[in-house]
Every structure is written in structure tokens, then in C-alpha cells.
Design a protein around this motif. Structure first.
Motif, PDB file in Angstrom:
ATOM      1  N   HIS A  30      -2.502   2.627  -9.595  1.00 33.12           N
ATOM      2  CA  HIS A  30      -2.535   4.043  -9.949  1.00 33.12           C
ATOM      3  C   HIS A  30      -1.448   4.419 -10.948  1.00 33.12           C
ATOM      4  O   HIS A  30      -1.655   5.250 -11.812  1.00 33.12           O
ATOM      5  CB  HIS A  30      -2.374   4.923  -8.702  1.00 33.12           C
ATOM      6  CG  HIS A  30      -3.579   4.934  -7.828  1.00 33.12           C
ATOM      7  ND1 HIS A  30      -4.805   5.414  -8.242  1.00 33.12           N
ATOM      8  CD2 HIS A  30      -3.757   4.513  -6.559  1.00 33.12           C
ATOM      9  CE1 HIS A  30      -5.674   5.290  -7.264  1.00 33.12           C
ATOM     10  NE2 HIS A  30      -5.068   4.752  -6.239  1.00 33.12           N
ATOM     11  N   PHE A  31      -0.261   3.826 -10.796  1.00 35.61           N
ATOM     12  CA  PHE A  31       0.874   4.227 -11.623  1.00 35.61           C
ATOM     13  C   PHE A  31       1.695   2.981 -11.900  1.00 35.61           C
ATOM     14  O   PHE A  31       2.305   2.416 -10.998  1.00 35.61           O
ATOM     15  CB  PHE A  31       1.705   5.286 -10.882  1.00 35.61           C
ATOM     16  CG  PHE A  31       2.707   5.982 -11.742  1.00 35.61           C
ATOM     17  CD1 PHE A  31       2.301   6.927 -12.667  1.00 35.61           C
ATOM     18  CD2 PHE A  31       4.050   5.704 -11.634  1.00 35.61           C
ATOM     19  CE1 PHE A  31       3.220   7.581 -13.461  1.00 35.61           C
ATOM     20  CE2 PHE A  31       4.974   6.354 -12.417  1.00 35.61           C
ATOM     21  CZ  PHE A  31       4.566   7.297 -13.337  1.00 35.61           C
ATOM     22  N   ASP A  32       1.714   2.529 -13.154  1.00 34.13           N
ATOM     23  CA  ASP A  32       2.354   1.261 -13.479  1.00 34.13           C
ATOM     24  C   ASP A  32       3.788   1.390 -13.968  1.00 34.13           C
ATOM     25  O   ASP A  32       4.417   0.403 -14.295  1.00 34.13           O
ATOM     26  CB  ASP A  32       1.525   0.508 -14.516  1.00 34.13           C
ATOM     27  CG  ASP A  32       1.364   1.286 -15.801  1.00 34.13           C
ATOM     28  OD1 ASP A  32       1.684   2.478 -15.814  1.00 34.13           O
ATOM     29  OD2 ASP A  32       0.885   0.687 -16.783  1.00 34.13           O
ATOM     30  N   GLN A  33       4.342   2.605 -14.009  1.00 37.48           N
ATOM     31  CA  GLN A  33       5.701   2.795 -14.502  1.00 37.48           C
ATOM     32  C   GLN A  33       6.720   2.838 -13.362  1.00 37.48           C
ATOM     33  O   GLN A  33       7.682   3.590 -13.400  1.00 37.48           O
ATOM     34  CB  GLN A  33       5.779   4.077 -15.325  1.00 37.48           C
ATOM     35  CG  GLN A  33       4.911   4.041 -16.547  1.00 37.48           C
ATOM     36  CD  GLN A  33       4.894   5.376 -17.264  1.00 37.48           C
ATOM     37  OE1 GLN A  33       5.462   6.340 -16.780  1.00 37.48           O
ATOM     38  NE2 GLN A  33       4.231   5.417 -18.396  1.00 37.48           N
ATOM     39  N   VAL A  34       6.544   1.989 -12.362  1.00 37.33           N
ATOM     40  CA  VAL A  34       7.449   1.939 -11.218  1.00 37.33           C
ATOM     41  C   VAL A  34       8.687   1.139 -11.617  1.00 37.33           C
ATOM     42  O   VAL A  34       8.583   0.052 -12.180  1.00 37.33           O
ATOM     43  CB  VAL A  34       6.753   1.275 -10.009  1.00 37.33           C
ATOM     44  CG1 VAL A  34       7.701   1.140  -8.846  1.00 37.33           C
ATOM     45  CG2 VAL A  34       5.526   2.076  -9.605  1.00 37.33           C
ATOM     46  N   ILE A  35       9.869   1.700 -11.348  1.00 36.52           N
ATOM     47  CA  ILE A  35      11.122   1.036 -11.703  1.00 36.52           C
ATOM     48  C   ILE A  35      11.577   0.101 -10.589  1.00 36.52           C
ATOM     49  O   ILE A  35      11.886  -1.065 -10.826  1.00 36.52           O
ATOM     50  CB  ILE A  35      12.222   2.089 -11.987  1.00 36.52           C
ATOM     51  CG1 ILE A  35      11.811   2.957 -13.166  1.00 36.52           C
ATOM     52  CG2 ILE A  35      13.561   1.420 -12.240  1.00 36.52           C
ATOM     53  CD1 ILE A  35      12.692   4.169 -13.368  1.00 36.52           C
ATOM     54  N   ASP A  36      11.608   0.617  -9.365  1.00 35.02           N
ATOM     55  CA  ASP A  36      12.192  -0.130  -8.266  1.00 35.02           C
ATOM     56  C   ASP A  36      11.510   0.275  -6.962  1.00 35.02           C
ATOM     57  O   ASP A  36      11.210   1.460  -6.764  1.00 35.02           O
ATOM     58  CB  ASP A  36      13.690   0.191  -8.193  1.00 35.02           C
ATOM     59  CG  ASP A  36      14.435  -0.649  -7.188  1.00 35.02           C
ATOM     60  OD1 ASP A  36      13.958  -1.741  -6.855  1.00 35.02           O
ATOM     61  OD2 ASP A  36      15.502  -0.204  -6.730  1.00 35.02           O
ATOM     62  N   ILE A  37      11.280  -0.702  -6.077  1.00 34.60           N
ATOM     63  CA  ILE A  37      10.696  -0.428  -4.762  1.00 34.60           C
ATOM     64  C   ILE A  37      11.571  -1.104  -3.708  1.00 34.60           C
ATOM     65  O   ILE A  37      11.871  -2.295  -3.825  1.00 34.60           O
ATOM     66  CB  ILE A  37       9.252  -0.955  -4.646  1.00 34.60           C
ATOM     67  CG1 ILE A  37       8.348  -0.262  -5.653  1.00 34.60           C
ATOM     68  CG2 ILE A  37       8.720  -0.768  -3.230  1.00 34.60           C
ATOM     69  CD1 ILE A  37       6.928  -0.776  -5.653  1.00 34.60           C
ATOM     70  N   ALA A  38      11.955  -0.350  -2.688  1.00 39.84           N
ATOM     71  CA  ALA A  38      12.711  -0.893  -1.561  1.00 39.84           C
ATOM     72  C   ALA A  38      11.958  -0.575  -0.277  1.00 39.84           C
ATOM     73  O   ALA A  38      11.725   0.592   0.038  1.00 39.84           O
ATOM     74  CB  ALA A  38      14.113  -0.302  -1.511  1.00 39.84           C
ATOM     75  N   VAL A  39      11.559  -1.618   0.452  1.00 39.42           N
ATOM     76  CA  VAL A  39      10.815  -1.458   1.707  1.00 39.42           C
ATOM     77  C   VAL A  39      11.733  -1.892   2.845  1.00 39.42           C
ATOM     78  O   VAL A  39      12.346  -2.967   2.783  1.00 39.42           O
ATOM     79  CB  VAL A  39       9.530  -2.311   1.705  1.00 39.42           C
ATOM     80  CG1 VAL A  39       8.772  -2.139   3.012  1.00 39.42           C
ATOM     81  CG2 VAL A  39       8.654  -1.965   0.531  1.00 39.42           C
ATOM     82  N   ILE A  40      11.839  -1.061   3.878  1.00 39.46           N
ATOM     83  CA  ILE A  40      12.650  -1.377   5.052  1.00 39.46           C
ATOM     84  C   ILE A  40      11.733  -1.333   6.270  1.00 39.46           C
ATOM     85  O   ILE A  40      11.136  -0.301   6.573  1.00 39.46           O
ATOM     86  CB  ILE A  40      13.808  -0.376   5.222  1.00 39.46           C
ATOM     87  CG1 ILE A  40      14.684  -0.376   3.978  1.00 39.46           C
ATOM     88  CG2 ILE A  40      14.619  -0.716   6.470  1.00 39.46           C
ATOM     89  CD1 ILE A  40      15.689   0.745   3.951  1.00 39.46           C
ATOM     90  N   LEU A  41      11.635  -2.453   6.962  1.00 41.39           N
ATOM     91  CA  LEU A  41      10.826  -2.559   8.173  1.00 41.39           C
ATOM     92  C   LEU A  41      11.774  -2.635   9.359  1.00 41.39           C
ATOM     93  O   LEU A  41      12.709  -3.430   9.363  1.00 41.39           O
ATOM     94  CB  LEU A  41       9.937  -3.798   8.105  1.00 41.39           C
ATOM     95  CG  LEU A  41       9.053  -3.896   6.866  1.00 41.39           C
ATOM     96  CD1 LEU A  41       8.351  -5.245   6.827  1.00 41.39           C
ATOM     97  CD2 LEU A  41       8.054  -2.774   6.836  1.00 41.39           C
ATOM     98  N   THR A  42      11.529  -1.809  10.383  1.00 40.69           N
ATOM     99  CA  THR A  42      12.465  -1.682  11.499  1.00 40.69           C
ATOM    100  C   THR A  42      11.726  -1.752  12.819  1.00 40.69           C
ATOM    101  O   THR A  42      10.627  -1.217  12.950  1.00 40.69           O
ATOM    102  CB  THR A  42      13.199  -0.320  11.421  1.00 40.69           C
ATOM    103  OG1 THR A  42      13.772  -0.187  10.141  1.00 40.69           O
ATOM    104  CG2 THR A  42      14.278  -0.213  12.466  1.00 40.69           C
ATOM    105  N   VAL A  43      12.369  -2.392  13.791  1.00 38.73           N
ATOM    106  CA  VAL A  43      11.904  -2.338  15.174  1.00 38.73           C
ATOM    107  C   VAL A  43      12.967  -1.587  15.952  1.00 38.73           C
ATOM    108  O   VAL A  43      14.109  -2.026  16.042  1.00 38.73           O
ATOM    109  CB  VAL A  43      11.711  -3.751  15.763  1.00 38.73           C
ATOM    110  CG1 VAL A  43      11.336  -3.662  17.233  1.00 38.73           C
ATOM    111  CG2 VAL A  43      10.662  -4.508  14.991  1.00 38.73           C
ATOM    112  N   ASP A  44      12.606  -0.410  16.480  1.00 42.42           N
ATOM    113  CA  ASP A  44      13.541   0.398  17.260  1.00 42.42           C
ATOM    114  C   ASP A  44      13.521  -0.060  18.711  1.00 42.42           C
ATOM    115  O   ASP A  44      12.460  -0.296  19.286  1.00 42.42           O
ATOM    116  CB  ASP A  44      13.176   1.885  17.191  1.00 42.42           C
ATOM    117  CG  ASP A  44      13.380   2.459  15.811  1.00 42.42           C
ATOM    118  OD1 ASP A  44      14.252   1.938  15.083  1.00 42.42           O
ATOM    119  OD2 ASP A  44      12.677   3.416  15.457  1.00 42.42           O
TER     120      ASP A  44
END
Length: 117
Positions: A30-44
Motif C-alpha cells: 500500500h505504501f512503499d515509502q516506509v523508513i523504519d519498522i520496529a516490532v515488539i512481541l511480548t508475553v505478559d
């Protein structure tokens, strides 16, 4: 584009990493001008069994940072919900950017009226 996938109280396996990357292809489509992606996966470590899995994402776009979070009892369901929310926000941002680039109505009206003789 930089992609960072990290886990909090969770080891990020290659299967989870591949799943997140495959889901992010939809956003990049959809949008190709993405600079940076940070994904955080957590188990509480909560006492109740509901909604212990959390997925967060921070996407830096030109002029804006999009933050989205999702909770679920299953990590894959949390990732799916997260990508759905992110996709809606990216499409909304893209439409705002495209609408902003059009000429203002007052400039269009000035061009249509003939010059006084």
C-alpha cells in the motif's frame, strides 16, 4: 527500510520472524515509502489467562510515526490484528498525503475566471 523484530520475555523464532515479514508485505504494497519498522512481541506474565500475548509496532513514515498495539491470547492472532490496524492507518495516511498535494480550490477558481479586459 530497516526492520527490527524483538521479543520481550519471548524468543523470536525464525517461524515468527517469517510470519511477521510476510504480513508486513501487505503494508509495503500500500505504501512503499516506509523508513523504519520496529516490532515488539511480548508475553505478559499475568495471572489471568486472557490476552497475555502483545504485539506492538512503530512505523516511521515521511512526516509521521505510526504506533499500533494489539493484545490477544494467541501471538499469531495478535500479529494479525496488529497488521489489520496498521494497514488501516497507513491507507488513511496515504490518502491524506495524496489529498494534500492537490491544488487549493481558490487557485482553481482563479484559473477558471477570465482576466478583466
Amino acid at each position: 527500510m530497516n526492520l527490527t523484530i524483538s521479543g520481550h520475555h519471548l524468543e523470536v523464532t525464525p517461524a515468527i520472524r517469517e510470519y511477521v515479514q510476510s504480513k508486513l508485505e501487505r503494508v509495503k504494497r500500500h505504501f512503499d515509502q516506509v523508513i523504519d519498522i520496529a516490532v515488539i512481541l511480548t508475553v505478559d506474565n499475568l495471572t489471568e489467562k486472557e490476552k497475555r500475548q502483545k504485539a506492538e509496532i512503530n512505523v516511521r513514515l515521511p512526516g509521521k510515526t505510526v504506533n499500533v498495539a494489539s493484545l490477544s491470547h494467541d501471538l499469531y492472532a495478535a500479529i494479525d490484528s496488529l497488521i489489520d490496524k496498521l494497514d488501516r492507518q497507513v491507507v488513511k495516511y496515504k490518502s491524506q498525503v495524496q489529498d494534500h498535494n492537490h491544488q487549493a480550490i481558490k487557485h482553481l477558481l482563479e484559473a477558471d475566471t477570465p482576466a478583466p479586459a
